[in-house]
Write an enzyme that holds these catalytic residues in place. Sequence first.
Site, PDB file in Angstrom:
ATOM      1  N   CYS A 104      -1.164   6.135   8.840  1.00  0.00           N
ATOM      2  CA  CYS A 104      -1.582   4.815   8.358  1.00  0.00           C
ATOM      3  C   CYS A 104      -2.759   5.019   7.418  1.00  0.00           C
ATOM      4  O   CYS A 104      -2.824   6.032   6.724  1.00  0.00           O
ATOM      5  CB  CYS A 104      -1.946   3.894   9.528  1.00  0.00           C
ATOM      6  SG  CYS A 104      -3.312   4.484  10.552  1.00  0.00           S
ATOM      7  N   ARG A 128       0.834  -1.197   0.000  1.00  0.00           N
ATOM      8  CA  ARG A 128       0.000   0.000   0.000  1.00  0.00           C
ATOM      9  C   ARG A 128       0.876   1.256   0.000  1.00  0.00           C
ATOM     10  O   ARG A 128       0.556   2.251  -0.659  1.00  0.00           O
ATOM     11  CB  ARG A 128      -0.930   0.004   1.205  1.00  0.00           C
ATOM     12  CG  ARG A 128      -2.013  -1.052   1.139  1.00  0.00           C
ATOM     13  CD  ARG A 128      -2.792  -1.150   2.442  1.00  0.00           C
ATOM     14  NE  ARG A 128      -3.591   0.037   2.704  1.00  0.00           N
ATOM     15  CZ  ARG A 128      -4.187   0.298   3.852  1.00  0.00           C
ATOM     16  NH1 ARG A 128      -4.054  -0.541   4.870  1.00  0.00           N
ATOM     17  NH2 ARG A 128      -4.909   1.393   4.002  1.00  0.00           N
TER      18      ARG A 128
END
Length: 292
Positions: free
Chosen positions: A242, A181
């Site tokens: 995050c 990611r």
Amino acid sequence: MPLSLPGSLVSTEWLAAHFDHPGLVILDGSFKLPGVTPIAADDFAARHIPQARFFDIDDIADHDTVLPHMLPSPGAFETYASDLGISNDSIVVVYDTPGLMSAGRVWWTLRTFGHDKVAILDGGLRKWMAEGRAVTGEATPAPKATFHATFHPDAVRSKAQVLDNLGSRAEQVIDARSAGRFTAEEKEARPGLRSGHIPGSLNLPFNALTDPQSGELLQVADLRTAFETAGLDFSKPVIASCGSGVIAAALAFGLHLTGKDDVAIYDGAWTEWGQPGDTPVETGAGKRDDRK
């Protein structure tokens, strides 16, 4: 006899010896991504540590924003905490199912609102159950308490502050998402988000801080090595980020165990930064992508 925590990380043995102490509040802070079933609340209803109460990260949040589980106002948190039976005198132990995924978010939230008497259960529910310890599906009513919040704004960063930091580089940004990611090799689960990372940020997936078998935290020296290998300079302050502000707190907790507390969390995280707009994005090994 008054109860005190042995540290910010407590063992299953310690909790088993004290879980029915009247001064202790046990919180199950388990969390799952949207669309994953059964949801964490259903898991809690099926089995949890006796006396535990469920800390719903999505419910204990600011509901006046479209961003998920952002910090609530101090007044709203006072109400939530009081309804959970948490007072300013409570000793709080937080756990989640895998060990250290979302428990850090609960730990950080309590500390951000002024409650430092909080620890995380090492290994979480996974280790507790692996040891054959008791679980229950019975709810324990929370006695009404009174909690007074003292908000610490230095624990939180906004998008504007992270944008300013791109120029000053006063704080290091470290991202707790998976490497795929971070590099944009994997697409984001939330629709409409760009892929990649905040320019100049470091990457340390949150699950690198725990033993893959037991869910227990690595030893402090190994935690420090993991952060240093990711490129972190322990002499400079840190912003943890995050996907949506949950697993970033695992990094904040890991750094706390090493003695480093000049760490803030970007609460909007990638769910805010990755939206189409004016926030710059890097992909791969530092390739900048300014597409709107």
